[in-house]
Motif scaffolding. Structure first.
Motif, PDB file in Angstrom:
ATOM      1  N   LEU A  73       0.836  -1.198   0.000  1.00 50.65           N
ATOM      2  CA  LEU A  73       0.000   0.000   0.000  1.00 50.65           C
ATOM      3  C   LEU A  73       0.872   1.250   0.000  1.00 50.65           C
ATOM      4  N   PRO A  74       0.413   2.338  -0.614  1.00 49.96           N
ATOM      5  CA  PRO A  74       1.208   3.569  -0.596  1.00 49.96           C
ATOM      6  C   PRO A  74       1.414   4.054   0.834  1.00 49.96           C
ATOM      7  N   PRO A  75       2.627   4.439   1.197  1.00 53.42           N
ATOM      8  CA  PRO A  75       2.869   4.958   2.544  1.00 53.42           C
ATOM      9  C   PRO A  75       2.361   6.388   2.666  1.00 53.42           C
ATOM     10  N   PRO A  76       2.000   6.817   3.878  1.00 51.20           N
ATOM     11  CA  PRO A  76       1.527   8.193   4.044  1.00 51.20           C
ATOM     12  C   PRO A  76       2.675   9.188   4.018  1.00 51.20           C
ATOM     13  N   ARG A  77       2.415  10.356   3.464  1.00 52.20           N
ATOM     14  CA  ARG A  77       3.353  11.462   3.590  1.00 52.20           C
ATOM     15  C   ARG A  77       3.101  12.154   4.920  1.00 52.20           C
ATOM     16  N   VAL A  78       4.029  13.007   5.316  1.00 46.41           N
ATOM     17  CA  VAL A  78       3.873  13.738   6.574  1.00 46.41           C
ATOM     18  C   VAL A  78       2.577  14.547   6.540  1.00 46.41           C
ATOM     19  N   GLY A  79       1.784  14.422   7.607  1.00 44.88           N
ATOM     20  CA  GLY A  79       0.525  15.148   7.699  1.00 44.88           C
ATOM     21  C   GLY A  79      -0.672  14.384   7.183  1.00 44.88           C
ATOM     22  N   LEU A  80      -0.439  13.231   6.518  1.00 45.08           N
ATOM     23  CA  LEU A  80      -1.549  12.429   6.017  1.00 45.08           C
ATOM     24  C   LEU A  80      -1.877  11.302   6.991  1.00 45.08           C
ATOM     25  N   MET A  81      -3.098  10.764   6.859  1.00 45.17           N
ATOM     26  CA  MET A  81      -3.569   9.708   7.743  1.00 45.17           C
ATOM     27  C   MET A  81      -3.956   8.473   6.949  1.00 45.17           C
ATOM     28  N   THR A  82      -3.970   7.340   7.643  1.00 38.21           N
ATOM     29  CA  THR A  82      -4.439   6.091   7.056  1.00 38.21           C
ATOM     30  C   THR A  82      -5.284   5.364   8.094  1.00 38.21           C
ATOM     31  N   LEU A  83      -6.079   4.406   7.619  1.00 37.49           N
ATOM     32  CA  LEU A  83      -6.905   3.570   8.485  1.00 37.49           C
ATOM     33  C   LEU A  83      -6.484   2.121   8.342  1.00 37.49           C
ATOM     34  N   SER A  84      -6.657   1.351   9.405  1.00 40.73           N
ATOM     35  CA  SER A  84      -6.474  -0.094   9.313  1.00 40.73           C
ATOM     36  C   SER A  84      -7.555  -0.773  10.139  1.00 40.73           C
ATOM     37  N   PRO A  85      -8.125  -1.869   9.631  1.00 38.70           N
ATOM     38  CA  PRO A  85      -9.186  -2.573  10.357  1.00 38.70           C
ATOM     39  C   PRO A  85      -8.616  -3.445  11.465  1.00 38.70           C
ATOM     40  N   GLY A  86      -9.461  -3.809  12.419  1.00 38.74           N
ATOM     41  CA  GLY A  86      -9.026  -4.670  13.507  1.00 38.74           C
ATOM     42  C   GLY A  86      -8.935  -6.118  13.087  1.00 38.74           C
ATOM     43  N   ALA A  87      -8.293  -6.925  13.952  1.00 41.12           N
ATOM     44  CA  ALA A  87      -8.158  -8.367  13.739  1.00 41.12           C
ATOM     45  C   ALA A  87      -7.559  -8.681  12.373  1.00 41.12           C
ATOM     46  N   THR A  88      -6.627  -7.847  11.944  1.00 39.73           N
ATOM     47  CA  THR A  88      -5.972  -8.023  10.650  1.00 39.73           C
ATOM     48  C   THR A  88      -4.470  -7.865  10.843  1.00 39.73           C
ATOM     49  N   ASP A  89      -3.693  -8.735  10.217  1.00 39.69           N
ATOM     50  CA  ASP A  89      -2.238  -8.650  10.342  1.00 39.69           C
ATOM     51  C   ASP A  89      -1.719  -7.399   9.648  1.00 39.69           C
ATOM     52  N   LEU A  90      -0.839  -6.679  10.349  1.00 38.56           N
ATOM     53  CA  LEU A  90      -0.238  -5.462   9.812  1.00 38.56           C
ATOM     54  C   LEU A  90       1.267  -5.654   9.720  1.00 38.56           C
ATOM     55  N   GLU A  91       1.863  -5.169   8.645  1.00 42.90           N
ATOM     56  CA  GLU A  91       3.315  -5.196   8.497  1.00 42.90           C
ATOM     57  C   GLU A  91       3.773  -3.828   8.017  1.00 42.90           C
ATOM     58  N   TYR A  92       4.895  -3.408   8.564  1.00 45.60           N
ATOM     59  CA  TYR A  92       5.389  -2.069   8.259  1.00 45.60           C
ATOM     60  C   TYR A  92       6.908  -2.146   8.228  1.00 45.60           C
ATOM     61  N   GLU A  93       7.506  -1.806   7.113  1.00 48.78           N
ATOM     62  CA  GLU A  93       8.957  -1.829   6.981  1.00 48.78           C
ATOM     63  C   GLU A  93       9.424  -0.456   6.526  1.00 48.78           C
ATOM     64  N   ALA A  94      10.428   0.065   7.194  1.00 47.83           N
ATOM     65  CA  ALA A  94      10.905   1.413   6.888  1.00 47.83           C
ATOM     66  C   ALA A  94      12.401   1.410   6.639  1.00 47.83           C
ATOM     67  N   HIS A  95      12.811   2.072   5.584  1.00 44.21           N
ATOM     68  CA  HIS A  95      14.222   2.341   5.310  1.00 44.21           C
ATOM     69  C   HIS A  95      14.371   3.859   5.375  1.00 44.21           C
TER      70      HIS A  95
END
Length: 290
Positions: free
Chosen positions: A76-98
């Motif tokens: 999924l596209p990552p948010p820029r500074v100042g933007l928001m995103t939503l994620s539903p419950g009971a769902t696996d989330l993964e986030y990798e940052a360089h």
């Protein structure tokens, strides 16, 4: 230095991820959880939340690639500074940052949406892509800043999460709903004054005031502002400060720390901040000029 635990929150510190990511978490009375997270320049976080919905706000990010996966939806596209995103419950989330990132997340249970006449699922009409909403951003930032500074109040916490839930779910106005009646408004104002006089450290919750008026939390907040020109939290704060002004005039020898406690503020610093916000001056200067 240890952070102060603000009214309306319980405080904890946690670590997550594979490379030293960390966050501070505050639990709200509703069970909602507010988190401020920092990921190092190279890091990853994996997990899931069991709430109905999570709202994420990107505060800062360094250069580099960020990868976001929610359940089966990959890259999924990552948010820029100042933007928001939503994620539903009971769902696996993964986030990798360089590249280092700082993100605020508020997870909300379904009960918060039910209280404002909506459903968490309605929020996902926005989709999972980053979006901008200045009103949501402003309230979420203030809620986080109040939690971090220890300067929050239960009524504000209730009002903020109700506003966020109502704005996300965007429930339709119920047909036939009437504005706050004069009688209902009088009951609410009397309850506030009684609370400030008898239990100043425990002002009535937004839910309790809405119940007195016979309205949902979101409807009550809108109607109260229409009737008084102020939000419930701003009204209560102003009345507390007006009581403080009367005491500063009538009891000039009373120490400010004792006055703050008597009025239900967390401490003298908290009292002084609120006093200055409302009056434009400090309690000490007001007393000297009284």
């Amino acid at each position: 230095m240890a952070m102060q635990e603000p009214e309306g929150f319980s405080l904890s510190y946690r670590r997550f991820g594979l490379c030293g990511g960390r966050y501070t978490a505050w639990t709200l009375p509703s069970g909602a959880e507010l988190m401020r997270a920092f990921n190092p320049p190279v890091g990853a976080a994996r997990g899931r939340h069991e709430m109905a919905l999570a709202l994420h706000l990107c505060l800062a990010r360094g250069p580099g690639r960020i990868t976001r996966h929610i359940g089966e939806v990959r890259d999924l596209p990552p948010p820029r500074v100042g933007l928001m995103t939503l994620s539903p419950g009971a769902t696996d989330l993964e986030y990798e940052a360089h590249g280092s990132t700082e993100i605020v997340t508020l997870t909300l249970p379904e009960s918060v949406f039910t209280a404002v006449g909506g459903r968490a699922g309605d929020a996902f009409s926005r989709g999972l892509l980053p979006f901008r909403d200045d009103a949501l951003r402003s309230v979420l930032l203030e809620l986080t800043e109040r939690a971090a500074s220890g300067a929050s109040e239960r009524l504000y916490v209730d009002h903020a999460q109700a506003f966020l839930a109502a704005s996300l779910a965007s429930p339709r106005r119920q047909p036939g709903r009437r504005p706050l009646s004069d009688l209902a408004l009088r009951r609410v104002l009397d309850a506030i004054e009684t609370s400030l006089a008898e239990t100043p450290s425990e002002p009535p919750s937004l839910q309790a005031l809405a119940d007195l008026a016979g309205l949902s939390v979101a409807e009550f907040a809108r109607c109260f502002r229409a009737a008084t020109g102020e939000t419930p939290h701003a009204f209560v704060t102003r009345r507390r400060i007006e009581r403080a002004q009367a005491l500063l005039r009538g009891r000039p020898s009373l120490p400010l720390a004792d006055l703050a406690v008597a009025l239900g503020f967390a401490d003298q610093a908290h009292f002084s901040r609120r006093f200055r916000q409302v009056t434009g001056t400090t309690p000490a200067r007001f007393r000297r000029g009284a």
